[in-house]
Design a protein around this motif. Sequence first.
Motif, PDB file in Angstrom:
ATOM      1  N   TYR A  75       1.121  -1.255   0.380  1.00 46.66           N
ATOM      2  CA  TYR A  75       0.203  -0.214   0.233  1.00 46.66           C
ATOM      3  C   TYR A  75       0.801   1.410  -0.446  1.00 46.66           C
ATOM      4  O   TYR A  75       0.469   2.467  -1.203  1.00 46.66           O
ATOM      5  CB  TYR A  75      -1.304   0.281   1.259  1.00 46.66           C
ATOM      6  N   PHE A  79       0.580   3.531  -3.385  1.00 42.27           N
ATOM      7  CA  PHE A  79       0.123   5.448  -3.483  1.00 42.27           C
ATOM      8  C   PHE A  79       1.022   6.982  -3.114  1.00 42.27           C
ATOM      9  O   PHE A  79       1.313   7.284  -3.473  1.00 42.27           O
ATOM     10  CB  PHE A  79      -0.793   5.114  -2.337  1.00 42.27           C
ATOM     11  N   TYR A  83       1.336   9.059  -6.679  1.00 45.04           N
ATOM     12  CA  TYR A  83       1.353  10.305  -6.053  1.00 45.04           C
ATOM     13  C   TYR A  83       0.684  10.940  -6.932  1.00 45.04           C
ATOM     14  O   TYR A  83      -1.149  11.354  -6.200  1.00 45.04           O
ATOM     15  CB  TYR A  83       2.007  11.238  -6.156  1.00 45.04           C
ATOM     16  N   LEU A  87      -4.267  11.507  -6.363  1.00 46.10           N
ATOM     17  CA  LEU A  87      -4.253  12.572  -6.953  1.00 46.10           C
ATOM     18  C   LEU A  87      -5.165  13.210  -7.937  1.00 46.10           C
ATOM     19  O   LEU A  87      -7.246  13.007  -7.629  1.00 46.10           O
ATOM     20  CB  LEU A  87      -3.462  13.806  -6.999  1.00 46.10           C
ATOM     21  N   LEU A  90      -8.546  11.714  -7.486  1.00 42.31           N
ATOM     22  CA  LEU A  90      -9.231  12.040  -6.107  1.00 42.31           C
ATOM     23  C   LEU A  90     -10.183  12.667  -6.750  1.00 42.31           C
ATOM     24  O   LEU A  90     -11.742  12.827  -6.374  1.00 42.31           O
ATOM     25  CB  LEU A  90      -8.385  12.285  -4.847  1.00 42.31           C
TER      26      LEU A  90
ATOM     27  N   GLN B  10      -1.154  19.760   4.769  1.00 39.09           N
ATOM     28  CA  GLN B  10      -2.572  19.039   4.128  1.00 39.09           C
ATOM     29  C   GLN B  10      -3.551  17.986   5.211  1.00 39.09           C
ATOM     30  O   GLN B  10      -4.715  18.144   4.920  1.00 39.09           O
ATOM     31  CB  GLN B  10      -2.036  18.373   2.714  1.00 39.09           C
ATOM     32  N   LEU B  70     -12.695   9.375   0.858  1.00 38.95           N
ATOM     33  CA  LEU B  70     -12.028   8.768   0.103  1.00 38.95           C
ATOM     34  C   LEU B  70     -10.319   9.315   0.447  1.00 38.95           C
ATOM     35  O   LEU B  70      -9.704   8.586   0.347  1.00 38.95           O
ATOM     36  CB  LEU B  70     -12.668   8.490  -0.935  1.00 38.95           C
ATOM     37  N   VAL B  71     -10.547  10.810   0.509  1.00 37.58           N
ATOM     38  CA  VAL B  71      -9.331  11.462  -0.146  1.00 37.58           C
ATOM     39  C   VAL B  71      -8.182  10.584   1.402  1.00 37.58           C
ATOM     40  O   VAL B  71      -7.168  10.850   1.213  1.00 37.58           O
ATOM     41  CB  VAL B  71      -9.799  12.648   0.169  1.00 37.58           C
ATOM     42  N   GLU B  73      -8.164   9.032   3.375  1.00 32.35           N
ATOM     43  CA  GLU B  73      -7.780   7.136   2.980  1.00 32.35           C
ATOM     44  C   GLU B  73      -6.397   7.100   1.927  1.00 32.35           C
ATOM     45  O   GLU B  73      -5.149   6.133   2.571  1.00 32.35           O
ATOM     46  CB  GLU B  73      -8.673   6.304   3.003  1.00 32.35           C
ATOM     47  N   LEU B  74      -6.420   7.152   0.863  1.00 32.88           N
ATOM     48  CA  LEU B  74      -5.192   7.412  -0.229  1.00 32.88           C
ATOM     49  C   LEU B  74      -4.322   8.237   1.092  1.00 32.88           C
ATOM     50  O   LEU B  74      -3.221   8.081   0.827  1.00 32.88           O
ATOM     51  CB  LEU B  74      -5.543   8.181  -1.802  1.00 32.88           C
ATOM     52  N   GLN B  75      -4.523   9.221   1.890  1.00 36.28           N
ATOM     53  CA  GLN B  75      -3.177  10.142   1.908  1.00 36.28           C
ATOM     54  C   GLN B  75      -2.355   9.478   2.555  1.00 36.28           C
ATOM     55  O   GLN B  75      -1.110   9.464   2.857  1.00 36.28           O
ATOM     56  CB  GLN B  75      -3.942  11.397   2.540  1.00 36.28           C
ATOM     57  N   PHE B  76      -2.353   8.621   3.647  1.00 31.97           N
ATOM     58  CA  PHE B  76      -1.517   7.552   4.893  1.00 31.97           C
ATOM     59  C   PHE B  76      -0.586   7.298   3.515  1.00 31.97           C
ATOM     60  O   PHE B  76       0.206   6.972   3.982  1.00 31.97           O
ATOM     61  CB  PHE B  76      -2.276   5.943   4.819  1.00 31.97           C
ATOM     62  N   GLY B  77      -0.794   6.658   2.312  1.00 28.08           N
ATOM     63  CA  GLY B  77       0.177   6.289   1.297  1.00 28.08           C
ATOM     64  C   GLY B  77       0.714   7.266   1.066  1.00 28.08           C
ATOM     65  O   GLY B  77       1.492   7.308   0.264  1.00 28.08           O
ATOM     66  N   MET B  78      -0.145   8.162   0.068  1.00 25.22           N
ATOM     67  CA  MET B  78       1.003   9.531  -0.816  1.00 25.22           C
ATOM     68  C   MET B  78       1.055   9.849  -0.029  1.00 25.22           C
ATOM     69  O   MET B  78       2.876  10.497   0.077  1.00 25.22           O
ATOM     70  CB  MET B  78      -0.542  10.742  -0.898  1.00 25.22           C
ATOM     71  N   ASN B  79       1.481  10.638   1.120  1.00 25.09           N
ATOM     72  CA  ASN B  79       2.114  11.294   1.622  1.00 25.09           C
ATOM     73  C   ASN B  79       2.699  11.118   3.435  1.00 25.09           C
ATOM     74  O   ASN B  79       3.701  11.587   3.499  1.00 25.09           O
ATOM     75  CB  ASN B  79       1.383  12.198   2.726  1.00 25.09           C
ATOM     76  N   SER B  81       3.843   7.514   3.606  1.00 21.88           N
ATOM     77  CA  SER B  81       4.151   5.952   3.657  1.00 21.88           C
ATOM     78  C   SER B  81       4.835   5.433   4.804  1.00 21.88           C
ATOM     79  O   SER B  81       5.333   4.154   4.570  1.00 21.88           O
ATOM     80  CB  SER B  81       4.577   6.029   2.103  1.00 21.88           C
ATOM     81  N   SER B  84       2.602   4.807   7.527  1.00 25.58           N
ATOM     82  CA  SER B  84       2.396   3.337   6.885  1.00 25.58           C
ATOM     83  C   SER B  84       2.757   1.916   6.918  1.00 25.58           C
ATOM     84  O   SER B  84       1.897   0.967   6.615  1.00 25.58           O
ATOM     85  CB  SER B  84       1.668   3.631   5.270  1.00 25.58           C
ATOM     86  N   SER B 428      -0.970  18.312  -4.991  1.00 24.73           N
ATOM     87  CA  SER B 428      -2.114  18.305  -4.564  1.00 24.73           C
ATOM     88  C   SER B 428      -3.058  19.310  -3.435  1.00 24.73           C
ATOM     89  O   SER B 428      -3.464  19.033  -3.718  1.00 24.73           O
ATOM     90  CB  SER B 428      -1.274  17.024  -3.671  1.00 24.73           C
TER      91      SER B 428
END
Lengths: 327, 478
Positions: A75, A79, A83, A87, A90, B10, B70-71, B73-79, B81, B84, B428
């Motif tokens: 995971y 992501f 990135y 984005l 989303l 963010q 949902l934003v 949830e994905l932020q954990f992986g994006m910013n 990691s 995470s 972002s």
Amino acid sequence: MDIPVVWFAVVAFFWVGYLVLEGFDFGVGMLSPFVGRTDGQRQAVLRTIGPVWDGNEVWLVVAVGLPFAVFPQWYAALFSAFYLPALAVLVALVGRGVALEFRGKRDDVRWHRRCDAAVAVGSFVPAVVWGAVLGTLVQGLPVDARGTYAGGPVVVDGWPGLSGAVALLGLCAFHGAVFLALRTTGVLQVRALRTARLAGPVAVVAVVAFLAYVQLARGDVVSAVTGVGAVLAVAAALVAVWRRRDGWAFAGTALGIALTVVTVFVALFPAVVPSTLDPGWTLTVESTVASPYALRTMTVVAGILLPFVLAYQGWSYWVFRRRVVAP
Amino acid sequence: MDVLDLARLQFGMTTVYHFLFVPLSMGLSAIVAGFQTAWLRTGDDRYLRLTRFFGGLLVVNFAVGVPTGLVQELQFGMNWSAFSVFVGEVLGVPLALEALLAFFLESTFLGLWIFGWDRLPARVHLGCMWAVAIGTQLSAYVILAANSWMQHPVGFAIDPETGRATLTDFVAVLTSEMAVVAYAHTAAASFVTAGALVAGISFWHLARRNQVGVFRIAARAACAVVLVAGIGVAVSGDMQGKVMSERQPMKMAAAEAIYETSAPASFSVFTIGTLDGREEIWSLRVPYVSSFLATGRLDGTVEGIDDVQREYVATYGPGDYLPNVPATYWNFRLMIGFGMTAVVASLAGLLLLRRWDGRGRGRRRRRSARGDRWVARAALTLPLLPLLANSAGWVFTETGRQPWLAFGLFRTADGVSPGTTASEVVVSLVAFAAVYAVLAVVEVGLLARLARKGAPPVDADADSGDGPDADAPLALSY
């Protein structure tokens, strides 16, 4: 089969479910400006997915949330690498969801047109991006010795990403057109069928190209079988469209998307993120898997809840099974 | 600003924004379900009108709440990691549970409710809204359990080989004291939030003598909800303060800007002094209250920031363990202040309701026209108060935890994604800020339009213009 492999299959199952279900509502969304010529017709087109799109989107929440729990490093690498694609997805999904819900809240044609545009763009972008992500994933990412992503921003990485994007776009358009033909009557159905006859051949060619790449890059015997199955399913759907077997056509496109995604996961296995820097640094099912206790907990949780989820989602499709009539 | 600051900004921005909608959905779905239940039991059309009206507002609100989640949830992986990877299986299990247990429930049954008016038997249709209401509460519980784990980690072990947290007791994560009081506090606050919205809209219509019969019912019910939930917020907040003092003494000290350990400690309602609260020129103080908040005894000891800092250095090694004291101190006060104002305003609202009881004489009515204008203005501000209190509460509890992501285990500075560049985060951040700003304008405009229209008459469904279409949903069509 040991538990980590089962969980890899479960993650794949949720991505398959997500792309099959949201695949048709992406398709309906991007086709809505073409199939629906008047305001009322576009409203009818969107109403075919109205009751179900939100539930379909939750499959993504699980498809993303499961790797977080059972393959944390997968995971994290996925992501932080994708990135900008994440984005884009989303932003597209936020705009699309809001536009779908807000469209009917004002009685104003200009408002409706803006919402229609947001739905079309918001459906197009995720289909393309998810396809590009699948293709790029098969190619691999620069993963370093610690298993973390070590590259810069990724957008669409060359031919693998591009072929994945085109394949998923074609599949979603075909799937959505077939779904519309199944759920509408009259002029909408006629146009949906015409669109399906155009999108079908494109989808077949795109899927053949993409899966050929997957097979050559990382394929084995099993992925060859599922890949051929995917192509046959999409081709069969096209035949069914010509013969006006709407239900069979929809089953064909659904199976086609499902087998395409399965092929990608099978080709990847046992890797989850192949490393382009050194094959030895590849993230695999075994190297990223969570502890046995966490897996056991997830097995219990999912084992109890999943049947209920599938049952009531299925019921909601049954409740709204009747065709939508355009005004 | 570097990646860390940008990523924090963010996360803060997207979380606070998301949490404007979440408590409204939680409380409002239950209130709508309540109105619909009242309609089924009494057959009184006014309840049906209220169900449709507030149900419409709920749908608009939900539409923004779900994708903005949902934003997150994905932020954990994006910013984040690195965090995470460290914490994935501990936080990921509750997140996955939330999706499987609650998200599917909410979204599927909301779809069934919106489009199922004439497709489902009345009782089943009502059950759909209750399923939504229950789903939102389950969602909140599981998410707060995950957040509480970051405030007070339990049920885990550190893997000696990888250095990562592994889950050892999921039940402990779900049932930690911190999670239980945090949920109670948030659930109660969600009813204050939704009640204030319903009350605000209702009083606005009442002040304009619009659909008085319908909105009197809604106003009374909403004020009662706010009052009861307000008591719940106060009680659970008090319990939370005691748990916090025990588990996170630094947060409590920063909330009060108390630098030296004191017993008994007074509560400063308002302070003028240096921004970090180290020196004060003037303050309005209530004796014993801080001691009571922190320990439950009037003369209890409240640890000061300086002592806690020394303790933390001894436990966790050298470093600066001070959160941003002014932000913590003032957000704590804003949370309590806005929340209490909302409850007091609803109490005033209950007393005011007699104005529209239909028995007033002509003269009394004329005299009250000026008063009505004031009621209308106050009604418009009422829904804002709990929203501000909720936001301040989150900023307080999350800044008060700094410099930790997982308290005592993992520092915020270590959590950012190693491969992520500042430009990615800037792109972002700007994209989310722009989309969220547009959404806010659209959403507020739409809610205002719908709210102004008032409750639709029961036979309004015929005007949806769909013709004789068996599938045409009623008042909430596309």
